[in-house]
Design an enzyme around this catalytic site. Structure first.
Site, PDB file in Angstrom:
ATOM      1  N   SER A 169      -5.301   4.130   3.150  1.00  0.00           N
ATOM      2  CA  SER A 169      -5.173   5.582   3.298  1.00  0.00           C
ATOM      3  C   SER A 169      -6.465   6.306   2.973  1.00  0.00           C
ATOM      4  O   SER A 169      -7.232   5.892   2.097  1.00  0.00           O
ATOM      5  CB  SER A 169      -4.068   6.078   2.363  1.00  0.00           C
TER       6      SER A 169
ATOM      7  N   GLU B 112      -6.537   8.864   1.347  1.00  0.00           N
ATOM      8  CA  GLU B 112      -6.403   9.355  -0.029  1.00  0.00           C
ATOM      9  C   GLU B 112      -7.183   8.479  -1.014  1.00  0.00           C
ATOM     10  O   GLU B 112      -7.421   8.890  -2.155  1.00  0.00           O
ATOM     11  CB  GLU B 112      -4.932   9.411  -0.432  1.00  0.00           C
TER      12      GLU B 112
ATOM     13  N   TYR C  53      -0.866   7.700  -6.151  1.00  0.00           N
ATOM     14  CA  TYR C  53      -0.729   7.126  -4.803  1.00  0.00           C
ATOM     15  C   TYR C  53      -2.069   6.581  -4.312  1.00  0.00           C
ATOM     16  O   TYR C  53      -2.156   5.453  -3.823  1.00  0.00           O
ATOM     17  CB  TYR C  53      -0.208   8.201  -3.841  1.00  0.00           C
TER      18      TYR C  53
END
Length: 332
Positions: free
Chosen positions: A124, A126, A148
């Site tokens: 990801s 992120e 996360y």
């Protein structure tokens, strides 16, 4: 000979689009689904008769081994995760276990049952978090800003480790934000699109959001699953950044959504500190040039088309249910 694939997280947005893609290419598709007392099959109901469901859990190694033994897949797509960034602060240990350590459990199952299977890990954007350079590419250092993001970094590096340690065909797609009509309501894009439609139809009065200045590289999930597949068709395993190379703010998404339904967004949208992240990621922007050059992949759906697609899908859902019970606005 017919290829087979195992998709973890098949009931999610990406899993459903990927299953459709693989079925269209003649694959036999197995989907790992977590046992649930409620119906989780909304996104794949139209293809349930074409796939095989295997019950399993990313926290349970024995179920992953069983899934591998049943499916005997040529390709494994690990899309399962606790995937909502905001919730990862409320569920940090579960997020680490499922989204992070769960990748190791899946890799171990592949290594034990079918080590020659090709493995895709859903990494990801992120992971970049507090970015050190813009745009972000495969060599950009990670600085995650949420449980996360940290869990995804673990999943990414354990995939690299198994590739280098055991010679497995294991690769990661570092996907930037990708959305679509099948996106869950807890994600800000679906919240905006659905609430704009609900307000237009008189079913809601306001939209409450967190940081509207955050900028993201948004694309269509249906385009991105093709990149996943292409990664596993290469001669050598590698990692790729997947994105559009454009960035847009949450406010831009709001403006387009409300413009599409003919409403002034300023009359309905307010900021609410409950939806602010403890540590914000201000801007993410992909450099997808490696994917373009090596995979021949480029996104097809542009940002304005994506917003309109999601709003239209929400309006269509309302229209379909109007004859029966009026849909209630989900609680985020």
């Amino acid at each position: 000979m017919q290829k087979s694939a195992l998709i973890t997280g098949i009931t999610g947005q990406d899993g459903s689009y990927l299953a459709e893609l693989l079925l269209g290419k003649g694959y036999k598709v197995f989907g790992l689904v977590q046992r649930s007392a409620t119906d989780p099959f909304d996104n794949i109901r139209h293809i349930l008769d074409k796939i095989e469901i295997v019950v399993g859990d990313m926290s349970d190694s024995s179920s992953l081994l069983r899934a591998m033994q049943l499916a005997q897949p040529d390709e494994v797509y690990n899309l399962a995760a606790q995937s909502f960034v905001r919730s990862s602060w409320d569920l940090p240990i579960m997020t680490g276990d499922v989204t992070g350590v769960g990748v190791t459990r899946m890799l171990e199952a592949v290594k034990e049952v079918k080590p020659k299977a090709r493995f895709y890990q859903a990494s990801s954007s992120e992971m970049f978090g507090k970015v050190v350079e813009t745009p972000q590419k495969e060599t950009t250092p990670f600085h995650p800003r949420s449980p996360y993001g940290v869990a995804k970094v673990y999943g990414h590096w354990i995939t690299v480790n198994y590739r280098e340690s055991y010679g497995m065909f294991a690769c990661s797609g570092i996907l930037f934000n990708h959305e679509g009509p099948r996106r869950g309501y807890e994600f800000v894009t679906q919240k905006i699109a659905s609430t704009a439609a609900y307000i237009k139809e008189g079913l809601a009065k306001e939209l409450r959001l967190g940081n509207m200045d955050a900028k993201r590289d948004w694309g269509f999930a249906g385009d991105y699953v093709e990149a996943m597949w292409l990664m596993l068709q290469q001669n050598e395993p590698d990692d790729f950044v997947i994105g559009t190379g454009e960035t847009h703010s949450v406010q831009e998404f709001v403006e387009l959504a409300f413009e599409h339904v003919g409403l002034p967004w300023q009359d309905y949208v307010t900021q609410d500190k409950r939806y602010m992240r403890p540590a914000e990621v201000d801007m993410l922007l992909a450099d997808p040039s490696k994917a373009k050059n090596k995979l021949g992949w480029e996104p097809k759906v542009k940002f304005p088309e994506l917003v309109k697609m999601m709003v239209d899908a929400a309006l269509e859902k309302i229209a379909k249910t109007r004859a029966g019970e009026v849909p209630k606005l989900p609680v985020a």
